[in-house]
Design an enzyme around this catalytic site. Sequence first.
Site, PDB file in Angstrom:
ATOM      1  N   LYS A 131     -49.947 -37.141 -43.890  1.00 43.12           N
ATOM      2  CA  LYS A 131     -50.993 -37.398 -42.913  1.00 43.12           C
ATOM      3  C   LYS A 131     -50.805 -36.557 -41.642  1.00 43.12           C
ATOM      4  CE  LYS A 131     -52.928 -41.008 -45.175  1.00 43.12           C
ATOM      5  NZ  LYS A 131     -52.102 -41.105 -46.389  1.00 43.12           N
TER       6      LYS A 131
HETATM    7  C1  LIG Z   1     -52.481 -41.396 -47.657  1.00 44.43           C
HETATM    8  C2  LIG Z   1     -51.486 -41.100 -48.714  1.00 44.43           C
HETATM    9  C3  LIG Z   1     -51.884 -40.819 -50.030  1.00 44.43           C
HETATM   10  C4  LIG Z   1     -53.325 -40.852 -50.463  1.00 44.43           C
HETATM   11  O1  LIG Z   1     -54.079 -39.816 -49.906  1.00 44.43           O
HETATM   12  P1  LIG Z   1     -55.669 -39.922 -49.888  1.00 44.43           P
HETATM   13  O2  LIG Z   1     -56.119 -38.758 -49.110  1.00 44.43           O
HETATM   14  O3  LIG Z   1     -56.006 -41.236 -49.245  1.00 44.43           O
HETATM   15  O4  LIG Z   1     -56.114 -39.872 -51.305  1.00 44.43           O
HETATM   16  C5  LIG Z   1     -50.903 -40.500 -50.936  1.00 44.43           C
HETATM   17  N1  LIG Z   1     -49.588 -40.489 -50.595  1.00 44.43           N
HETATM   18  C6  LIG Z   1     -49.168 -40.773 -49.358  1.00 44.43           C
HETATM   19  C7  LIG Z   1     -47.711 -40.771 -49.061  1.00 44.43           C
HETATM   20  C8  LIG Z   1     -50.094 -41.085 -48.370  1.00 44.43           C
HETATM   21  O5  LIG Z   1     -49.674 -41.366 -47.133  1.00 44.43           O
END
Ligand SMILES: *Cc1c(COP(=O)(O)O)cnc(C)c1O
Length: 522
Positions: A124
Amino acid sequence: MTNASSGEAGQNLYVDTRGCCEAPVPFTEAVVNGLAQGGGLYVPERIPTLTLEEITALAKLPYAQRAAAIYKAFAIDLPDDEIDRLMARSYGDNFDDDAICPITSLDDDTHVLELWHGPTSAFKDMALQCLPQFFSASASALRESGQLDHEFLILVATSGDTGKAALEGFKNAEGVRIGVLFPDTGVSDIQRKQMVTTTGDNVQVWGVRGNFDDCQTGVKKAFSDDAFAQKLLREHSVALSSANSINWGRLMPQIVYYVSSYAELVAQGKVEAGAPVDVCVPTGNFGNILAAWYAKAMGVPFGTLMCASNENRVLADFINTGTYDISDRDFVTTPSPSMDILVSSNLERQLFELTGRDTQAIAGWMRDLSESRRFRVDADTFAKVRADFVADSVGNDECLAVIREVLDEHGYLLDPHTAVAYRVAQNVRGENPVLIASTAHWAKFGDNVYRALHDLPAGAPLPADVAALTGCQLNELISRETGGRAIPAGLSSLDEMPVRFAEVIDGDVASIESAAEDFLSR
Ligand SMILES: *Cc1c(COP(=O)(O)O)cnc(C)c1O
C-alpha cells in the site's frame, strides 16, 4: 510518448462508472473527491498508450522519474515540473531500496516484484506515499483557482495494511485530517501496533466491532450521507474524502510499478523486449490487479492476469463463472487478512472497461449487488473477462504449506498474501514467465509465518511460550530460526512506541459519524 506533452494533448478528464456525474472532471478534482457523485468511480476518458521502446527506455531512469513519465502520459492537470517534484518526494529514501520495488527471481521464469520496501512494509505504501502528495497539491491548486474553500477529513476503512500506510502518507499533511477504522479483532498484533502508535497531529485511529466489510460499509454510508456532509462543512469547514483504492489517485501509482517492472525485467536480461509476461496478483479489492490490466492496456506486453484468492474466493468464482454472488457466502478468517473481503470495489472499474464503458450495465449490476447481493454479467462481458483473466483460490493450510515449501526450495520467505499468489501461479501458469506481485514483508504476519515454519494448521493456537511473545519478539525468533534475516526498522521498534489510540466503536454509520465529529471537535 503519446499524450506526454501537456501542451498539445490537452487534459485528460475523468468520467464515472455509473454515468451519474453531470460533467467530467480533471485529475485534481477526481483525487480530492475520491468517490464520484452517485456512488460511481472515476476513470480517465483516455488511456494513453506507450510504444515498447518508450516502455523499455524507462529502465534508464530512477523510479521517481519513471512514475513522473507515466503521470505525464495520463496528461494530469498539474504542471510537469510539479509532477517531477512530487514524485521525487514520493519515491526517495522513504523506501529502503534504491530500486523502490526490486525484483527477486526465484528461477528463470518466476519473478517476485517486491512491493513492500516502503515505510510500513506493505505494498500500500507504493500508492500511499504518492497519493497524499498529489492530494495536497490538487487541493491547493483548486483553492488557488477559487474552487475550494474548505479542508478535508480522509476517512479510511482498513483490513490492516491500508490504514497504517494512509496514516504514514497523510500525517502532518496540510489542510487534511485522517481517521482510520480497522476491525478490532481482524488485524495482527503488528498491524494494530503500527496504527495505534502513529505519530502526527492530524491523525485518529479507531477499532471497530465487526469485520472489514462492516467497517467499509459503515464508512461508505457515511460518505453517502448528505446531511452529515453538510454538517461537517457548516460546523468544521471540512469535506470527506477517501484514500481507499476507490480513489483514482491510489490506482495510478500502481500502474506505474507494472510498467516499470516490465522495463526492469528487460533491462536485467530476464525477458526479451516484447515477450509476454503473465502477472499473478494476490487480490482483495481488485485494485492491484486492475492496475496490471491498465498497464497492459497502455501497451505493456502482459499476457494472462492471474487473480489469486484466499478462502474468501468471491473474485475467483466470479472470474470462473461470470456470477458475483455474496448472497450465501460467509466471511472467512484467513492467514492473509488483507484479502479477506466480500465486496470488491474496484471490480466495478474493470467491468466498466470490459463492457466498453457501458454505464447502464454497471449501474444495473451494482444495484443488483446491493439489492440481492449478487449479479451476473452478460455472455459478451464474461468472454472479455476470460480473455484477460484466470483465477484460482488457495486454502488456509495450503497457504502456510507454500511458505515452508518456498523457504526450503529457494531460501526465500514469503508473507501469506504472496504465498497465495505463488501457489495460484503454480496451479494455472502456462508457458510465459510469471511476475508475482509480492504485497507484504513476512514480518507483518509473523504469527502465521511461525505456524507455517512449525507445521501448525492455520488458526491453531501458538505454543504458550510463543503466544506470550509480542509481534516484534516473535519476528526476532523467526529471524533467528531462518538464518538471521533482516526485519524492517519500522517493524522492529514497535514495542517501544507509546500507544496513542485505544478507542473501540460500533460499525454502524451513526457511531462512525459521531466518532468523526468528536475527532474534528478536538
Ligand atoms: C491490500 C492488500 C492486498 C489486496 O490488494 P487489492 O488491491 O485490494 O486487491 C493484498 N495483499 C496485501 C498484503 C495487501 O495489503
